[in-house]
Design an enzyme around this catalytic site. Structure first.
Site, PDB file in Angstrom:
ATOM      1  N   HIS A 117       0.843  -1.192   0.000  1.00 52.71           N
ATOM      2  CA  HIS A 117       0.000   0.000   0.000  1.00 52.71           C
ATOM      3  C   HIS A 117       0.877   1.241   0.000  1.00 52.71           C
ATOM      4  O   HIS A 117       2.094   1.158   0.116  1.00 52.71           O
ATOM      5  CB  HIS A 117      -0.942   0.010   1.204  1.00 52.71           C
ATOM      6  CG  HIS A 117      -0.245   0.097   2.527  1.00 52.71           C
ATOM      7  ND1 HIS A 117      -0.894   0.378   3.693  1.00 52.71           N
ATOM      8  CD2 HIS A 117       1.047  -0.046   2.883  1.00 52.71           C
ATOM      9  CE1 HIS A 117      -0.048   0.396   4.706  1.00 52.71           C
ATOM     10  NE2 HIS A 117       1.136   0.140   4.227  1.00 52.71           N
ATOM     11  N   CYS A 140       6.215   6.614   3.142  1.00 53.11           N
ATOM     12  CA  CYS A 140       4.978   5.863   2.872  1.00 53.11           C
ATOM     13  C   CYS A 140       4.127   6.525   1.788  1.00 53.11           C
ATOM     14  O   CYS A 140       3.170   5.930   1.305  1.00 53.11           O
ATOM     15  CB  CYS A 140       4.161   5.697   4.145  1.00 53.11           C
ATOM     16  SG  CYS A 140       4.983   4.707   5.400  1.00 53.11           S
ATOM     17  N   HIS A 161       4.758   0.107  -0.614  1.00 55.32           N
ATOM     18  CA  HIS A 161       5.633  -0.729   0.192  1.00 55.32           C
ATOM     19  C   HIS A 161       4.751  -1.809   0.809  1.00 55.32           C
ATOM     20  O   HIS A 161       3.532  -1.695   0.814  1.00 55.32           O
ATOM     21  CB  HIS A 161       6.346   0.092   1.276  1.00 55.32           C
ATOM     22  CG  HIS A 161       5.418   0.659   2.302  1.00 55.32           C
ATOM     23  ND1 HIS A 161       4.662   1.809   2.066  1.00 55.32           N
ATOM     24  CD2 HIS A 161       5.083   0.235   3.543  1.00 55.32           C
ATOM     25  CE1 HIS A 161       3.927   2.057   3.147  1.00 55.32           C
ATOM     26  NE2 HIS A 161       4.153   1.125   4.053  1.00 55.32           N
ATOM     27  N   HIS A 184       3.834  -5.130   3.730  1.00 58.69           N
ATOM     28  CA  HIS A 184       3.876  -5.645   5.103  1.00 58.69           C
ATOM     29  C   HIS A 184       3.427  -7.096   5.103  1.00 58.69           C
ATOM     30  O   HIS A 184       2.605  -7.512   4.281  1.00 58.69           O
ATOM     31  CB  HIS A 184       2.930  -4.863   6.016  1.00 58.69           C
ATOM     32  CG  HIS A 184       3.285  -3.424   6.159  1.00 58.69           C
ATOM     33  ND1 HIS A 184       4.331  -2.993   6.925  1.00 58.69           N
ATOM     34  CD2 HIS A 184       2.731  -2.315   5.606  1.00 58.69           C
ATOM     35  CE1 HIS A 184       4.414  -1.678   6.851  1.00 58.69           C
ATOM     36  NE2 HIS A 184       3.446  -1.242   6.053  1.00 58.69           N
ATOM     37  N   ASP A 188      -4.584 -10.895   0.453  1.00 61.69           N
ATOM     38  CA  ASP A 188      -3.232 -11.443   0.359  1.00 61.69           C
ATOM     39  C   ASP A 188      -2.611 -11.181  -1.015  1.00 61.69           C
ATOM     40  O   ASP A 188      -3.235 -11.439  -2.048  1.00 61.69           O
ATOM     41  CB  ASP A 188      -3.245 -12.940   0.643  1.00 61.69           C
ATOM     42  CG  ASP A 188      -1.845 -13.516   0.842  1.00 61.69           C
ATOM     43  OD1 ASP A 188      -0.999 -12.830   1.444  1.00 61.69           O
ATOM     44  OD2 ASP A 188      -1.614 -14.656   0.409  1.00 61.69           O
ATOM     45  N   HIS A 189      -1.396 -10.658  -0.990  1.00 62.10           N
ATOM     46  CA  HIS A 189      -0.625 -10.335  -2.192  1.00 62.10           C
ATOM     47  C   HIS A 189      -1.365  -9.362  -3.112  1.00 62.10           C
ATOM     48  O   HIS A 189      -1.325  -9.474  -4.324  1.00 62.10           O
ATOM     49  CB  HIS A 189      -0.182 -11.609  -2.926  1.00 62.10           C
ATOM     50  CG  HIS A 189       0.901 -12.308  -2.187  1.00 62.10           C
ATOM     51  ND1 HIS A 189       0.637 -13.179  -1.156  1.00 62.10           N
ATOM     52  CD2 HIS A 189       2.243 -12.229  -2.295  1.00 62.10           C
ATOM     53  CE1 HIS A 189       1.780 -13.621  -0.677  1.00 62.10           C
ATOM     54  NE2 HIS A 189       2.774 -13.070  -1.340  1.00 62.10           N
TER      55      HIS A 189
END
Length: 136
Positions: free
Chosen positions: A14, A33, A39, A41, A79-80
């Site tokens: 994000h 950010c 980037h 997480h 996810d991903h």
């Protein structure tokens, strides 16, 4: 009342950016950010439900049912993914950990039939997490 917590993990990317602000203001507010390339997480999610223990099963909720809900409503959806670009909820809303926790709450709460959602705890990293208890 008994509380039961289940964990899962997902990875997502994000960025934070307010289009009403200049690029300079965004950099000042969000730092690195605000990089529109984003980037990522590796998030850890804890979902806590509460309820009475069923005298027949001994469960507050069937563990497989809760796992399936979390997989379908969170992992499969997030996810991903690049949250800003691939999740409609965040097309015009910063996908902060706080906003993500509320989004997850809304998706999971709507699917629970027996137990009541008590808490969503979302870790963005090992030393940063948000608790959401359903109050908005």
């Amino acid at each position: 009342m008994i509380y039961l917590t289940r964990k899962c993990e997902f990875s997502a990317s994000h960025y934070y950016y307010n289009p009403e602000l200049s690029a300079e203001e965004n950099r000042r507010l969000y730092g690195k950010c605000a990089n529109l390339n984003g980037h990522g997480h590796n998030y850890t999610l804890e979902v806590t439900v509460g309820g009475e223990v069923d005298p027949t099963t001994g469960f507050v909720i069937d563990l497989k049912d809760l796992k399936d809900i979390m997989s379908r409503e969170v992992v499969d959806a997030l996810d991903h993914r690049h949250l800003n670009k691939e999740v409609a909820e965040f097309a015009h809303r910063n996908p902060t950990t706080e906003n993500l926790a509320v989004y997850i709450w809304q998706r999971i709460e709507a699917k629970l039939k027996i137990a009541k959602l008590h808490r969503v705890r979302l870790y963005e990293s090992h030393d940063l997490f948000v608790d959401f208890l359903g109050e908005t």
